[in-house]
Design a protein around this motif. Sequence first.
Motif, short mmCIF file in Angstrom:
data_model
loop_
_atom_site.label_atom_id
_atom_site.label_comp_id
_atom_site.label_asym_id
_atom_site.label_seq_id
_atom_site.Cartn_x
_atom_site.Cartn_y
_atom_site.Cartn_z
N HIS A 298 0.83 -1.21 0.00
CA HIS A 298 0.00 0.00 0.00
C HIS A 298 0.87 1.27 0.00
O HIS A 298 0.62 2.20 -0.76
CB HIS A 298 -0.97 -0.01 1.18
N THR A 299 1.91 1.30 0.86
CA THR A 299 2.78 2.47 0.90
C THR A 299 3.66 2.53 -0.34
O THR A 299 3.97 3.63 -0.83
CB THR A 299 3.65 2.46 2.16
N TYR B 113 -3.27 -3.74 -3.69
CA TYR B 113 -2.98 -2.51 -2.95
C TYR B 113 -3.33 -1.39 -3.91
O TYR B 113 -2.66 -1.21 -4.94
CB TYR B 113 -1.52 -2.45 -2.53
N VAL B 114 -4.39 -0.65 -3.61
CA VAL B 114 -4.96 0.31 -4.56
C VAL B 114 -4.72 1.73 -4.05
O VAL B 114 -5.22 2.10 -2.98
CB VAL B 114 -6.48 0.06 -4.73
N ALA B 115 -3.94 2.51 -4.82
CA ALA B 115 -3.58 3.88 -4.39
C ALA B 115 -4.10 4.91 -5.39
O ALA B 115 -3.94 4.75 -6.60
CB ALA B 115 -2.07 4.00 -4.27
N ARG B 116 -4.71 5.96 -4.84
CA ARG B 116 -5.13 7.12 -5.64
C ARG B 116 -4.56 8.35 -4.94
O ARG B 116 -4.83 8.58 -3.75
CB ARG B 116 -6.66 7.17 -5.69
N VAL B 117 -3.78 9.15 -5.66
CA VAL B 117 -3.05 10.24 -5.01
C VAL B 117 -3.17 11.52 -5.83
O VAL B 117 -3.62 11.52 -6.98
CB VAL B 117 -1.56 9.89 -4.83
N VAL C 4 -1.55 0.58 -8.78
CA VAL C 4 -2.08 -0.62 -8.14
C VAL C 4 -1.02 -1.72 -8.22
O VAL C 4 -0.41 -1.94 -9.26
CB VAL C 4 -3.37 -1.11 -8.83
N ILE C 5 -0.80 -2.36 -7.09
CA ILE C 5 0.04 -3.57 -7.05
C ILE C 5 -0.89 -4.72 -6.69
O ILE C 5 -1.58 -4.65 -5.67
CB ILE C 5 1.16 -3.44 -6.00
#
Length: 467
Positions: free
Chosen positions: A174-175, A290-294, A447-448
Motif C-alpha cells: 500500500h505504501t 494494494y490500490v492507491a489514488r493520489v 495498483v500492485i
Amino acid sequence: AESSKEDMEKIPVLSREDISKEIAPICNEEKEIDGIKMIHHNVETNGIGYIALMFDLSGIPEDKLVYAGLLQAVLGMIDTNHYGYGELFNEINVHTGGIGTSLELYADVTKVKEKDFRATFEIKGKALYPKMDILLAMMREILMESKLDDEKRLKEILAMLKSRMQMSFQSSGHTTAALRALSYDSPLAKFKDDTDGIGFYQAVKDIEENFEEKKAELIANLKAIVKEIFRADNMMISYTSAEEGLESISAGISKIKSGLHEEPKSEETPCIIHCDKKNEGFKTSSKVQYVARVGNFIDHGADYNGALQILKVILSYDYLWQNVRVKGGAYGCMSSFNRIGEGYFISYRDPNLKKTMETYEGIADYLRKFTVDERDMTKYIIGTISNIDRPMTPSSKGDRSMNLYMNRVTADMIKKERMDILSAGQEDIRALAGVVEAVLAADQLCVIGNEEKIEEQKDMFGEVKTL
C-alpha cells in the motif's frame, strides 16, 4: 441493545475545553563545533547521546541516485579496513546502542509551489556520554574505511536487498503503491522511489542479475559518491542530549572532520528530478490488491488546513472503513494529507480494484452531506489530538525538532494547525470536499496486485507491468 446504547451515551466524554492548546516544545539550538554546523536538541536523556551526521545529496545527479540508495544499504554491512563486518557489528554493540544509515528527505514548507526539498545521507547512532568518542570513531570507520570493492559481499547484499524488497511489496504494497503514484508529479517522491521504492528495486534487480557486467560500474559509482558527499563542508550534525552531553562529542567531531575527504568539491549542478505520469498497474502472484489514488491538492487550487488531520480519522473510522473494509473486504484502508499538498487514499490487501477506485470517487459527495452531533465531532477531535500528542522518548523529541527545523515548520504553524483541529465543526469538514476533489483531479493512481484483476481493468492504467 437499545439500553446498552443509551448507557454508552451517558458516559462523559472530554470536552474540547479539556484539551490543552499548548504544543509540544521545539528544542533546536544552532551551534558550531570545529566549523561544523550543529543543531542541538537540549533534552534530558539519562546520560545517552543521540547523534546524526547529515551529508547533503543535492549534488548527486538523477541517474546516479540508485547508487546513493545502494551505498546506504551497503555501509555497515561490508568489511572495513580494520574490521570484518561481523566484528564491526560486535564492536558497535559492545560499546554503543547501535549505528544505522538512512536517506532522508525534507520538504521546505515555505516553498510549496516550487516543490523545493533537501535530501541527506545520514548515519545515526547512540551511546552513553563517555562512549561517544568510540561511537564517532565507529561512524568514521563505516564512512571512510568500508571496502566497497568487495565483489563477493556486494553480490550477497544485492541478493538480500532484492529479496527483502520483494517481501515488502507483499506486506507493505500500500505504501509502495502510494509512493510510486506520488512520484508521477512530485520530485521528492520520485527521489524516494528511485532510492527506496519500485524504481530502486528495478535497478537493484538489474544489477544483481547482470552482476558480472555491472560490477565495475557499481563499484566506481559507490566510490565516487563517497568522495563527493563525505566531506566536512558538506556535513551538518543533529545531536540530542542534556547540556552536559556536549562536552563528550567535541574531540570526536574534530577527528571525524579531519578524517573526511578533502578533495575540492566538484562543480555542483543541482539535481533535477524528472517526473512522468504513468498510472501503472503492477502484476504480482498475490491474490489481493494494494490500490492507491493520489494527488497534490495545493497544485489543484486547495489549501492545507489542520482539519485535514480530523478527516483522516473520520475516513478511517467511517467512510473508508465501512466501504473498503467492511463492505469491500479489504484488510485495511488509509488516507493522508500533508503540508506540501500531498494527499492519498490507499487500501491494504484488498480483493477489489475498480470498486475501490469508485469508493474513492465518492468521498467528496460523502463530505458534502457530512452530519454529526457535537458529541461525535468531539470524539473525532479527541482521536485526532491523541494521534498528535503521543508520548515521545528523548530520541523522538530530538528527531521531531530536527524534522521541523529541516522542513522549516515553525511553532506558529503547529499552533495554527492545533487550533484548526480544536475549533473544527461539521461545516469545516464539509468544506474539505474541495480538497478531496483536488486530490482526485490529479488522476494519479497505482495498483500492485493480482495479475488477472489488473488485466481485467487494464483500461484504467497507462502502463501494465509485471513486478
